[in-house]
Write a protein that holds these residues in place. Structure first.
Motif, PDB file in Angstrom:
ATOM      1  N   GLN A 171      52.629  26.424  47.869  1.00 42.99           N
ATOM      2  CA  GLN A 171      52.909  26.482  46.440  1.00 42.99           C
ATOM      3  C   GLN A 171      52.838  25.082  45.816  1.00 42.99           C
ATOM      4  OE1 GLN A 171      56.844  27.857  45.138  1.00 42.99           O
ATOM      5  NE2 GLN A 171      55.793  29.445  43.978  1.00 42.99           N
ATOM      6  N   ALA A 172      53.280  24.069  46.567  1.00 37.94           N
ATOM      7  CA  ALA A 172      53.211  22.696  46.053  1.00 37.94           C
ATOM      8  C   ALA A 172      51.765  22.253  45.898  1.00 37.94           C
ATOM      9  CB  ALA A 172      53.965  21.755  46.990  1.00 37.94           C
ATOM     10  N   LEU A 195      57.350  36.165  47.927  1.00 44.47           N
ATOM     11  CA  LEU A 195      56.783  36.952  46.833  1.00 44.47           C
ATOM     12  C   LEU A 195      56.156  36.031  45.792  1.00 44.47           C
ATOM     13  CD1 LEU A 195      59.615  39.599  46.323  1.00 44.47           C
ATOM     14  CD2 LEU A 195      57.349  40.004  47.289  1.00 44.47           C
ATOM     15  N   ALA A 196      56.869  34.962  45.452  1.00 46.61           N
ATOM     16  CA  ALA A 196      56.353  34.031  44.449  1.00 46.61           C
ATOM     17  C   ALA A 196      55.095  33.331  44.944  1.00 46.61           C
ATOM     18  CB  ALA A 196      57.431  33.006  44.102  1.00 46.61           C
ATOM     19  N   VAL A 197      55.094  32.929  46.207  1.00 42.10           N
ATOM     20  CA  VAL A 197      53.930  32.232  46.764  1.00 42.10           C
ATOM     21  C   VAL A 197      52.718  33.162  46.791  1.00 42.10           C
ATOM     22  CG1 VAL A 197      52.986  31.175  48.857  1.00 42.10           C
ATOM     23  CG2 VAL A 197      55.314  30.634  48.120  1.00 42.10           C
ATOM     24  N   VAL A 202      47.297  34.776  44.785  1.00 42.33           N
ATOM     25  CA  VAL A 202      46.307  35.776  44.358  1.00 42.33           C
ATOM     26  C   VAL A 202      45.938  35.560  42.892  1.00 42.33           C
ATOM     27  CG1 VAL A 202      46.993  37.500  46.057  1.00 42.33           C
ATOM     28  CG2 VAL A 202      48.127  37.454  43.836  1.00 42.33           C
ATOM     29  N   THR A 203      46.886  35.145  42.084  1.00 38.03           N
ATOM     30  CA  THR A 203      46.573  34.875  40.682  1.00 38.03           C
ATOM     31  C   THR A 203      45.596  33.719  40.550  1.00 38.03           C
ATOM     32  OG1 THR A 203      48.765  35.670  40.037  1.00 38.03           O
ATOM     33  CG2 THR A 203      47.587  34.318  38.429  1.00 38.03           C
ATOM     34  N   ALA A 204      45.696  32.749  41.486  1.00 34.20           N
ATOM     35  CA  ALA A 204      44.809  31.585  41.442  1.00 34.20           C
ATOM     36  C   ALA A 204      43.460  31.851  42.097  1.00 34.20           C
ATOM     37  CB  ALA A 204      45.488  30.394  42.119  1.00 34.20           C
ATOM     38  N   GLU A 207      42.503  35.277  48.415  1.00 33.77           N
ATOM     39  CA  GLU A 207      42.701  36.617  48.970  1.00 33.77           C
ATOM     40  C   GLU A 207      43.904  36.566  49.903  1.00 33.77           C
ATOM     41  OE1 GLU A 207      40.460  39.897  51.850  1.00 33.77           O
ATOM     42  OE2 GLU A 207      39.496  37.986  51.394  1.00 33.77           O
ATOM     43  N   VAL A 208      44.849  37.468  49.724  1.00 33.26           N
ATOM     44  CA  VAL A 208      46.029  37.536  50.597  1.00 33.26           C
ATOM     45  C   VAL A 208      45.953  38.856  51.352  1.00 33.26           C
ATOM     46  CG1 VAL A 208      48.555  37.565  50.698  1.00 33.26           C
ATOM     47  CG2 VAL A 208      47.390  36.093  49.037  1.00 33.26           C
ATOM     48  N   PRO A 209      45.429  38.840  52.585  1.00 30.80           N
ATOM     49  CA  PRO A 209      45.262  40.095  53.318  1.00 30.80           C
ATOM     50  C   PRO A 209      46.577  40.713  53.759  1.00 30.80           C
ATOM     51  CG  PRO A 209      44.696  38.232  54.714  1.00 30.80           C
ATOM     52  CD  PRO A 209      44.920  37.680  53.346  1.00 30.80           C
ATOM     53  N   ALA A 210      47.652  39.895  53.824  1.00 32.25           N
ATOM     54  CA  ALA A 210      48.942  40.451  54.237  1.00 32.25           C
ATOM     55  C   ALA A 210      50.070  39.551  53.760  1.00 32.25           C
ATOM     56  CB  ALA A 210      49.005  40.595  55.762  1.00 32.25           C
ATOM     57  N   LEU A 211      51.139  40.196  53.273  1.00 34.01           N
ATOM     58  CA  LEU A 211      52.408  39.515  53.003  1.00 34.01           C
ATOM     59  C   LEU A 211      53.388  40.042  54.035  1.00 34.01           C
ATOM     60  CD1 LEU A 211      54.544  37.916  51.478  1.00 34.01           C
ATOM     61  CD2 LEU A 211      54.674  39.770  49.818  1.00 34.01           C
TER      62      LEU A 211
END
Length: 525
Positions: A171-172, A195-197, A202-204, A207-211
């Motif tokens: 996030q930093a 959740l925030a990260v 994804v907003t930026a 691709e996030v295949p899994a949280l």
């Protein structure tokens, strides 16, 4: 050093265009260490109540980790797009500029000394390590400590591969550098930060295949009163969930990344299902391809400066050490207040309430006037108490279970600074009788590296706190918190010069490096 002169009085304050005290040898009424939400709220409140205030932070601009935003050189247009509640920060920033607070950014505080009950000396270093580094002393009648927290890391095989970064670190990178840790990023660990990260990534455009969350969100339902008193938190959670749903990211609860694979950098991770104590369940392993992993398991209060002074601490609901505070945020040392995550991790709103409360208490003590207005003070305390209850519920929900040590092979490095594997710590326990982190450290060198145990300390404590090397989280860190006389690395020459007059910084930071004005263009890449 009652007569020592703070060079910072004459330099950084002037660079901000603020008026200096009539006599530069006079101490500030209040020195605030940390310019995150708690420190900003404390500094501006104290200044608005007539105190002379110095605000010190190691960063070049205010905001802390929560409101970290791009440097002016990035020409970012909308830093607020990466934050929640940006107007709250903008309000504090504007009040800071108008309030006459002396801002001492890029100051790395390495210790605080109590000369008398109302005479404190802060020792700091300016600039990065090197020839241009200077020693600075700042005197104050009272201190407000708002140093925040740092990430808790639980090691696993492959966690030292390039491409494996802390969740907060990812996030930093995005907030300050507008860069992503990779194009396909698995987000894992435990805590609401995930959740925030994931939402930010994804907003930026990642691709996030899994949280992957090791705990279960349903555990929050065991604390209905704390939840009902914090509708704002529920709204934040819904906002993150909406972003993840829109990008088809499904949280995978009661799972953990138990191994990272790759040669030159991470190429895939193994995700395993966990039982209620975080033991991996055999046969549930699943491999997920990725080029980055953002992982973190909660936050640990940064209390080095306070514990070095001997301040009392308490155990939090997730087993870490936090400062024990009075109802008005004062530590066990008179004249030393604290606010924000140093007393428990509860979020930016809680930190700002505590910062304001501490500043009002300090102003009342130093001016001899009753804190005013009293109804506002009572309202702040009630709000702070409700948020504390939610913070406790959050800590219990996401507390690491004792089974996480089963992820470790004997070859897994636990202390990456000194390259100490888990097997050596286990040997120290079973063969040489180590029973806590300190004895394990003396036998193995785990925690003696550059980070001084901030990264590996929790893991070593867990491994060393039980004879069978499978401790419970509640049994971890049973010993007192570490007392480090130096909060940051300090050149020997600085220690040798402690009795000499303060050194004059070469030049104050240019005004252009101080809090940026709202940019006009740009998006995270």
């Amino acid at each position: 050093m009652p007569d020592s002169t703070s060079d910072a009085h004459r330099t950084a304050g002037a660079s901000e265009g603020h008026e200096l005290p009539p006599d530069a040898r006079e101490p500030y009424d209040l020195a605030v260490i940390g310019a995150g939400p708690a420190g900003l709220a404390g500094a501006v409140t104290a200044a608005e109540h007539g105190l002379s205030v110095a605000l010190l932070d190691s960063a070049r601009q205010p905001g802390g980790q929560f409101y970290r935003h791009p440097a002016p050189a990035t020409r970012a247009a909308r830093p607020e797009a990466l934050h929640h509640d940006w107007p709250a920060f903008a309000d504090l920033r504007d009040r800071l500029k108008a309030g006459g607070v002396t801002c001492l950014f890029d100051h790395h505080v390495w210790t605080v000394a109590r000369e008398a009950e109302d005479d404190w000396t802060i020792h700091a270093l300016t600039e990065p390590p090197g020839d241009q580094q200077h020693s600075v002393r700042v005197r104050a009648r009272a201190i407000l400590l708002a140093t925040g927290s740092y990430e808790r890391q639980l090691p696993f095989p492959g966690w030292t591969l390039p491409g494996v970064v802390g969740a907060g670190g990812a996030q930093a990178m995005l907030k300050s550098g507008l860069v992503l840790p990779g194009r396909r990023v698995v987000v894992a660990g435990s805590g609401p930060l995930l959740l925030a990260v994931a939402g930010s990534l994804v907003t930026a455009g990642a691709e996030v295949p899994a949280l992957v969350e090791a705990s279960s969100y349903f555990r929050y339902t065991r604390h209905p009163r704390a939840l009902a008193a914090q509708p704002r938190k529920l709204t934040e959670g819904a906002h993150h969930a909406e972003a993840l749903l829109r990008h088809r990211v499904r949280p995978r609860t009661r799972h953990a990344v138990t191994e990272a694979h790759g040669t030159d950098r991470v190429e895939a991770v193994t995700v395993s299902r966990l039982d209620h104590e975080w033991h991996p369940i055999p046969g549930t392993e699943r491999r997920i391809d990725c080029d980055a992993l953002a992982v973190g398991h909660g936050l640990i209060p940064q209390i080095d400066l306070a514990t070095a002074l001997g301040c009392a601490t308490r155990r939090t609901a997730d087993g870490t050490h936090a400062l024990a505070l009075s109802p008005l945020q004062e530590t066990s040392l008179r004249g030393l207040w604290s606010a924000g995550e140093t007393s428990g991790v509860g979020g930016a709103q809680q930190a700002m309430a505590e910062g304001e409360l501490a500043a009002l208490a300090a102003a009342s003590r130093l001016t001899g006037r009753r804190p005013a207005p009293l109804p506002h003070l009572r309202s702040l305390r009630r709000s702070r108490d409700r948020m504390n209850a939610f913070a406790d519920a959050m800590a219990v929900t996401h507390a690491p279970g004792p089974g996480w040590t089963r992820w470790l092979t004997d070859e897994t490095d636990v202390c990456r600074c000194e390259e100490v594997p888990a097997g050596r710590v286990r040997e120290a326990v079973t063969e040489y009788g180590a029973r806590d982190a300190r004895s394990a450290k003396l036998l193995t060198r785990a925690g003696m590296g550059w980070c001084q145990g901030r990264v590996c300390g929790w893991a070593v404590s867990c491994l060393a706190s039980s004879p069978d090397t499978a401790p419970t989280h509640a049994g971890a860190q049973t010993s007192a918190p570490d007392r480090r006389p130096l909060a940051t690395p300090v050149p020997l020459g600085v220690l040798a010069d402690l009795t000499s007059p303060d050194r004059q910084p070469a030049s104050p930071p240019p005004a252009s490096d101080l809090p940026p004005h709202p940019p006009t263009e740009g998006q995270p890449s």
